[in-house]
Design an enzyme around this catalytic site. Sequence first.
Site, PDB file in Angstrom:
ATOM      1  N   ALA A  51       7.475  10.637 -10.066  1.00 58.12           N
ATOM      2  CA  ALA A  51       6.825   9.604 -10.872  1.00 58.12           C
ATOM      3  C   ALA A  51       7.682   8.337 -10.913  1.00 58.12           C
ATOM      4  CB  ALA A  51       6.575  10.118 -12.291  1.00 58.12           C
ATOM      5  N   ARG A  91       4.772  15.269  -6.905  1.00 59.68           N
ATOM      6  CA  ARG A  91       4.945  13.900  -7.378  1.00 59.68           C
ATOM      7  C   ARG A  91       6.352  13.604  -7.872  1.00 59.68           C
ATOM      8  NH1 ARG A  91       2.644  10.778 -12.712  1.00 59.68           N
ATOM      9  NH2 ARG A  91       2.908   8.654 -11.916  1.00 59.68           N
ATOM     10  N   LEU A 123      22.116   0.274  -3.106  1.00 57.10           N
ATOM     11  CA  LEU A 123      23.136   0.892  -2.267  1.00 57.10           C
ATOM     12  C   LEU A 123      23.994  -0.229  -1.690  1.00 57.10           C
ATOM     13  CD1 LEU A 123      20.832   3.387  -0.317  1.00 57.10           C
ATOM     14  CD2 LEU A 123      22.067   3.787  -2.464  1.00 57.10           C
ATOM     15  N   GLY A 168      20.012  -1.720   2.179  1.00 59.31           N
ATOM     16  CA  GLY A 168      20.067  -2.766   3.201  1.00 59.31           C
ATOM     17  C   GLY A 168      19.686  -2.272   4.583  1.00 59.31           C
ATOM     18  N   VAL A 220      29.495   4.659  -1.093  1.00 63.23           N
ATOM     19  CA  VAL A 220      30.166   5.892  -0.677  1.00 63.23           C
ATOM     20  C   VAL A 220      31.565   5.563  -0.181  1.00 63.23           C
ATOM     21  CG1 VAL A 220      29.353   5.828   1.722  1.00 63.23           C
ATOM     22  CG2 VAL A 220      29.902   8.020   0.657  1.00 63.23           C
ATOM     23  N   GLU A 229       4.972   3.438  -1.968  1.00 67.68           N
ATOM     24  CA  GLU A 229       4.795   2.361  -2.930  1.00 67.68           C
ATOM     25  C   GLU A 229       4.036   1.222  -2.261  1.00 67.68           C
ATOM     26  OE1 GLU A 229       5.597   2.703  -5.993  1.00 67.68           O
ATOM     27  OE2 GLU A 229       7.050   4.358  -5.930  1.00 67.68           O
ATOM     28  N   CYS A 242       6.387  10.587  -3.095  1.00 67.29           N
ATOM     29  CA  CYS A 242       5.934  11.961  -3.285  1.00 67.29           C
ATOM     30  C   CYS A 242       5.954  12.707  -1.962  1.00 67.29           C
ATOM     31  CB  CYS A 242       4.506  11.965  -3.851  1.00 67.29           C
ATOM     32  SG  CYS A 242       4.314  10.938  -5.326  1.00 67.29           S
TER      33      CYS A 242
END
Length: 613
Positions: free
Chosen positions: A52, A50, A261, A378, A291, A79, A2
């Site tokens: 979520a 937020r 990724l 990574g 990418v 988190e 957030c």
Amino acid sequence: MCGITGWISFDRDLRASAGTLDAMTETMSCRGPDDRGTWISGPAALGHRRLAIIDLPGGRQPMTVDTPQGAVAMVYSGETYNYTELRQELARRGHRFTTDSDTEVVLRGYVEWGEAVAERLNGMYAFALWDGRHDKLVMIRDRMGIKPFYYYETPDGVLFGSEPKAILANPLARSRVTLDGLRELFTFVKTPGHAVWDGMHEVEPGTVVTVDRTGLRRHVYWQLETRPHTDDRDTTVSTVRELLDDIVRRQLVSDVPRCTLLSGGLDSSAMTALAARQLGETGETVRSFAVDFAGQTENFVADELRGTPDTPYVHDVARTAGTDHRDIVLDSHALADPDVRSQVIRARDIPMGFGDMDASLYLLFKAIREHSTVALSGESADEVFGGYLQFFDEEARKSETFPWLAQFSRHFGEDTDVLRPDLTTRLDLTSYVADSYRDAVSGIQRLDGESDLEYTMRKISHQHLTRFVRVLLDRKDRASMAVGLEVRVPFCDHRLVEYVYNTPWALKSYDGREKTLLREATADVLPRSVYDRVKSPYPSTQDPKYALALQDHAKDLLSRPSHRVFDIVDPARVERAAGRDTPQISQASRRGLERTLDLALWLDMYSPELVLS
């Protein structure tokens, strides 16, 4: 994940300033597109946007807990990966939960343990609590600095936010940059606590900052410490693998779609393969994204930094791990687009001058967000396990400066190449870097009996983990959160960082190659091509049309000689780089053009007061 912001003013009732709090909060809308909330009580005002991820209906913020002595309110970004265990412990201590969110666990953890809750958290986080029991603000940031957190002292309190733009939205904050701020921009040394903007500071990683009527105080709850390593090679390799398995399992927890990724390098390949194996146990397939640039693989030219293109290795990993893979292919028009450059600068709040590498990261995240809300990266394995060229460069090892600066100047030229000579003299970047380096190495502990080589490598590792990595983590966070994507970084788990930091260099690179320890710990899940691949940095386009586009944009800027950017950069130097009607410009010239264009857009967008004397 957030965006948070707030304002503490001990001399006023902030209920009359709700509009200002709203303006501060709305600057964080990209970080939190799903919901918004504010909370004001007397001298305290908290704002939240937020994204979520966990407990979609129940994790609204600001979140409060009422106690007999007063309310405790919190805004939280990030988190907490061990929230399930903490929730169980708090329940045994009598706490009753009304949501399934990690936010409530952290809030009730503070009510139970006070500021010491930080020592119990495993995760990436930046959060602020207004403790009405004691009329004080408590700001806490994760150990590695994965989540950004800034504050700005005022005569009667403090402003704070996930990003500088939230603070700058308050009239009390001056949009001002001094020579010291420019020094930080042009040196790539990442001074702890420095925010470039005058009067603004970062909450440093692993730190608690408290503010009450008596003033502001800082407390460090975590830092890298030197400890003996007694495990043998086999035990060390198995311990790293056990840690990685646990870390990836924890960081895959999400109530929204997640992905990885994948660059085709060792770090992202190992992380993706571990995630694929774990999700495969429940019949789920991991999504992976990479990418690429139009024509890059077919027309790739090896150089000293990058010996191979990424895409063939990416596809090897995707086949071996069985991922649902997608390449995000970008062209030079998109990479050089001034609108994309503006979006990157708005996300960063400062002009870092990383050029196409910033643009491609932003565009990659933007494309991923159409499919997933959480991505595992990574990032930071090179800093943890010793993967960069400078770890093996004798000149960098022996130099009395930050080892990456020797590499950068060799490959890209000096960042000062485009600056006005008179400004270069006033900045005196050589002294600034020297002072910063002395400060960076002054407190690094040496083990009794540690050899000169091992101590040198410990210092290099420490500098990367406390300075270099923070630039890249901030870049990753800003680019991802600008499009509402949460990117998690398993290699920044503090347990892994502590263990590998104290592993001797002789074990980290026991076969003379980079990241041997990580390679052996994950060998069973890697394709042979990736196992044998030499380190290749984040990709940069080789398309000559990109350089030509930079030159065209620079020529347009030069047609406006009164632009404020020419108070900083030397128009003659820009003209030399932009004036050649050929795409074969040097890396230094290309980087100088990227830096100039970033600076010009930043000045247009933020209109900072520049103090150049």
